[in-house]
Design a protein around this motif. Sequence first.
Motif, PDB file in Angstrom:
ATOM      1  N   ARG A   5      -5.158  15.068  -3.375  1.00  5.73           N
ATOM      2  CA  ARG A   5      -6.218  16.762  -4.080  1.00  5.73           C
ATOM      3  C   ARG A   5      -5.998  15.670  -5.299  1.00  5.73           C
ATOM      4  O   ARG A   5      -8.010  16.257  -6.039  1.00  5.73           O
ATOM      5  CB  ARG A   5      -5.658  17.756  -3.892  1.00  5.73           C
ATOM      6  N   SER A   6      -6.111  15.549  -6.208  1.00  7.94           N
ATOM      7  CA  SER A   6      -5.733  15.234  -7.642  1.00  7.94           C
ATOM      8  C   SER A   6      -7.077  13.935  -7.551  1.00  7.94           C
ATOM      9  O   SER A   6      -7.915  13.493  -8.157  1.00  7.94           O
ATOM     10  CB  SER A   6      -4.243  14.672  -8.339  1.00  7.94           C
ATOM     11  N   ARG A   7      -6.771  13.167  -6.416  1.00  6.41           N
ATOM     12  CA  ARG A   7      -7.320  11.864  -6.829  1.00  6.41           C
ATOM     13  C   ARG A   7      -8.763  12.113  -5.611  1.00  6.41           C
ATOM     14  O   ARG A   7      -9.640  11.671  -6.595  1.00  6.41           O
ATOM     15  CB  ARG A   7      -6.636  10.307  -6.139  1.00  6.41           C
ATOM     16  N   PHE A   8      -8.911  12.567  -5.316  1.00  6.91           N
ATOM     17  CA  PHE A   8      -9.702  12.637  -4.409  1.00  6.91           C
ATOM     18  C   PHE A   8     -10.436  14.130  -3.740  1.00  6.91           C
ATOM     19  O   PHE A   8     -10.384  14.446  -2.753  1.00  6.91           O
ATOM     20  CB  PHE A   8      -9.766  12.071  -2.800  1.00  6.91           C
ATOM     21  N   ALA A  34      -3.997   5.018   8.341  1.00 13.73           N
ATOM     22  CA  ALA A  34      -2.814   4.441   7.080  1.00 13.73           C
ATOM     23  C   ALA A  34      -1.509   4.570   7.299  1.00 13.73           C
ATOM     24  O   ALA A  34      -0.905   6.193   7.995  1.00 13.73           O
ATOM     25  CB  ALA A  34      -3.228   5.254   5.998  1.00 13.73           C
ATOM     26  N   ASP A  35      -0.753   4.262   6.883  1.00 10.26           N
ATOM     27  CA  ASP A  35       0.461   4.433   7.383  1.00 10.26           C
ATOM     28  C   ASP A  35       1.268   4.481   6.237  1.00 10.26           C
ATOM     29  O   ASP A  35       2.948   4.771   6.188  1.00 10.26           O
ATOM     30  CB  ASP A  35       0.641   3.106   8.203  1.00 10.26           C
ATOM     31  N   GLY A  36       0.974   5.501   5.097  1.00 10.39           N
ATOM     32  CA  GLY A  36       1.194   5.477   3.771  1.00 10.39           C
ATOM     33  C   GLY A  36       0.249   5.948   3.113  1.00 10.39           C
ATOM     34  O   GLY A  36      -0.889   5.770   3.207  1.00 10.39           O
ATOM     35  N   LEU A  37       0.699   6.413   2.284  1.00 13.87           N
ATOM     36  CA  LEU A  37       0.177   7.350   0.554  1.00 13.87           C
ATOM     37  C   LEU A  37      -0.952   6.303  -0.073  1.00 13.87           C
ATOM     38  O   LEU A  37      -2.236   6.622  -0.150  1.00 13.87           O
ATOM     39  CB  LEU A  37       0.787   7.901  -0.320  1.00 13.87           C
ATOM     40  N   GLU A  38      -0.147   4.818  -0.022  1.00 18.08           N
ATOM     41  CA  GLU A  38      -0.891   3.732  -0.992  1.00 18.08           C
ATOM     42  C   GLU A  38      -1.848   3.806   0.172  1.00 18.08           C
ATOM     43  O   GLU A  38      -3.146   3.451  -0.679  1.00 18.08           O
ATOM     44  CB  GLU A  38      -0.155   3.016  -1.459  1.00 18.08           C
ATOM     45  N   ALA A  39      -1.744   3.075   1.437  1.00 14.59           N
ATOM     46  CA  ALA A  39      -2.463   2.861   2.213  1.00 14.59           C
ATOM     47  C   ALA A  39      -3.838   3.930   2.245  1.00 14.59           C
ATOM     48  O   ALA A  39      -4.989   3.654   2.508  1.00 14.59           O
ATOM     49  CB  ALA A  39      -1.889   2.620   3.673  1.00 14.59           C
ATOM     50  N   ALA A  40      -3.575   5.099   2.576  1.00  5.60           N
ATOM     51  CA  ALA A  40      -4.671   5.926   2.411  1.00  5.60           C
ATOM     52  C   ALA A  40      -5.390   6.113   1.408  1.00  5.60           C
ATOM     53  O   ALA A  40      -6.278   6.319   1.353  1.00  5.60           O
ATOM     54  CB  ALA A  40      -4.155   7.608   3.154  1.00  5.60           C
ATOM     55  N   CYS A  41      -4.855   6.277   0.024  1.00  2.22           N
ATOM     56  CA  CYS A  41      -5.958   5.646  -1.435  1.00  2.22           C
ATOM     57  C   CYS A  41      -6.728   4.532  -1.240  1.00  2.22           C
ATOM     58  O   CYS A  41      -7.688   4.615  -1.462  1.00  2.22           O
ATOM     59  CB  CYS A  41      -5.650   5.789  -2.300  1.00  2.22           C
ATOM     60  N   ARG A  42      -5.637   3.876  -0.339  1.00  2.25           N
ATOM     61  CA  ARG A  42      -6.974   2.684  -0.711  1.00  2.25           C
ATOM     62  C   ARG A  42      -8.101   3.098   0.530  1.00  2.25           C
ATOM     63  O   ARG A  42      -9.390   2.346  -0.032  1.00  2.25           O
ATOM     64  CB  ARG A  42      -6.053   1.193  -0.136  1.00  2.25           C
ATOM     65  N   VAL A  43      -7.468   3.014   1.948  1.00  2.00           N
ATOM     66  CA  VAL A  43      -8.839   3.098   2.439  1.00  2.00           C
ATOM     67  C   VAL A  43     -10.515   4.443   1.431  1.00  2.00           C
ATOM     68  O   VAL A  43     -11.335   4.373   2.005  1.00  2.00           O
ATOM     69  CB  VAL A  43      -8.550   4.291   4.141  1.00  2.00           C
ATOM     70  N   LEU A  44      -9.466   5.709   1.555  1.00  2.00           N
ATOM     71  CA  LEU A  44     -10.502   6.577   0.236  1.00  2.00           C
ATOM     72  C   LEU A  44     -10.780   6.106  -0.361  1.00  2.00           C
ATOM     73  O   LEU A  44     -12.555   6.165  -0.739  1.00  2.00           O
ATOM     74  CB  LEU A  44      -9.104   7.588  -0.009  1.00  2.00           C
ATOM     75  N   GLU A  45     -10.717   4.875  -0.804  1.00  2.00           N
ATOM     76  CA  GLU A  45     -11.225   4.303  -2.625  1.00  2.00           C
ATOM     77  C   GLU A  45     -12.645   3.688  -1.035  1.00  2.00           C
ATOM     78  O   GLU A  45     -13.939   3.280  -2.276  1.00  2.00           O
ATOM     79  CB  GLU A  45     -10.201   3.576  -2.890  1.00  2.00           C
ATOM     80  N   ARG A  46     -12.189   3.044  -0.397  1.00  2.00           N
ATOM     81  CA  ARG A  46     -12.978   2.244   0.356  1.00  2.00           C
ATOM     82  C   ARG A  46     -14.721   2.298   1.028  1.00  2.00           C
ATOM     83  O   ARG A  46     -15.824   2.146   0.971  1.00  2.00           O
ATOM     84  CB  ARG A  46     -12.598   0.952   1.309  1.00  2.00           C
ATOM     85  N   GLN A  47     -13.583   4.311   2.053  1.00  2.00           N
ATOM     86  CA  GLN A  47     -14.970   4.560   2.721  1.00  2.00           C
ATOM     87  C   GLN A  47     -15.092   5.914   1.847  1.00  2.00           C
ATOM     88  O   GLN A  47     -14.558   6.599   2.312  1.00  2.00           O
ATOM     89  CB  GLN A  47     -13.985   5.072   4.205  1.00  2.00           C
ATOM     90  N   ARG A  48     -15.678   5.947   0.919  1.00  4.21           N
ATOM     91  CA  ARG A  48     -16.633   6.731   0.142  1.00  4.21           C
ATOM     92  C   ARG A  48     -17.047   8.432   1.132  1.00  4.21           C
ATOM     93  O   ARG A  48     -16.838   9.073   0.635  1.00  4.21           O
ATOM     94  CB  ARG A  48     -16.927   6.974  -1.309  1.00  4.21           C
ATOM     95  N   GLY A  49     -17.215   8.244   2.317  1.00  2.00           N
ATOM     96  CA  GLY A  49     -17.917   9.000   2.871  1.00  2.00           C
ATOM     97  C   GLY A  49     -17.217   9.846   3.593  1.00  2.00           C
ATOM     98  O   GLY A  49     -17.265  10.530   5.163  1.00  2.00           O
TER      99      GLY A  49
END
Length: 229
Positions: free
Chosen positions: A76-79, A38-53
């Motif tokens: 840390r707060s969202r995941f 992921a190239d930024g924070l928002e992109a990281a959050c999208r990946v973590l939402e999609r890849q729960r594992g």
Amino acid sequence: MEAATVVQILVVDDHPLFRDALRGAVAAVLDGAEVAEADGLEAACRVLERQRGTDLVLLDLSMPGVSGFEGLVTLRSRFPRVPVIVISGLDDPRVVQEAIRLGAAGFVPKSFDRPLLAGALQAVLNGEVYVPTASAAPAGGRTSREEGLAARLAELTPQQLRVLQMIRQGLLNKQIAHELRIGETTVKAHVSEVLRKLKVVSRTQAVIETARLDLSALLARDGKQPDRG
């Protein structure tokens, strides 16, 4: 015979070349790992939402649009179940300690070698907290660097201290202007002066330099002084 569990790693950094280098280093020390980017924070959050594992995040501390430890705090707060190792070129012991205090599971300097990265990954995946030995905090007392920072902070006006406090809270110039009821141009001037007086080149460095300081106490101290800002 059961198949081995695949470890899923997410690398978050705005520089493609460093992401590639880190991806290669992870693959070299963690056999069979799946590495997403992921190239930024928002992109990281999208990946973590999609890849729960996802098992582990490797997070660059300094990225455009992210102030100080904002990226770490957000993840840390969202995941909260996903451990985060901070990867940073700013390996000052105070930065390391603040990252751990805010919930990082480990800290790896960008100057890492593969054995260090391997040790960090294995430690965190085993549920431990990893901090490089070289980043241990000094044994007490104020360092000359801290004394110098205190002297530079003393040069800030009360209004500049308020602006610095809001920078540490992750507020944008527009939000600071609203809070202080001043123009955005005035805020930009204050930010420039804060960076100049602290002898740093970015908001992120200002946050990191002052991470362990109680600005509220400084503001209370200056509360009865005329506002020179």
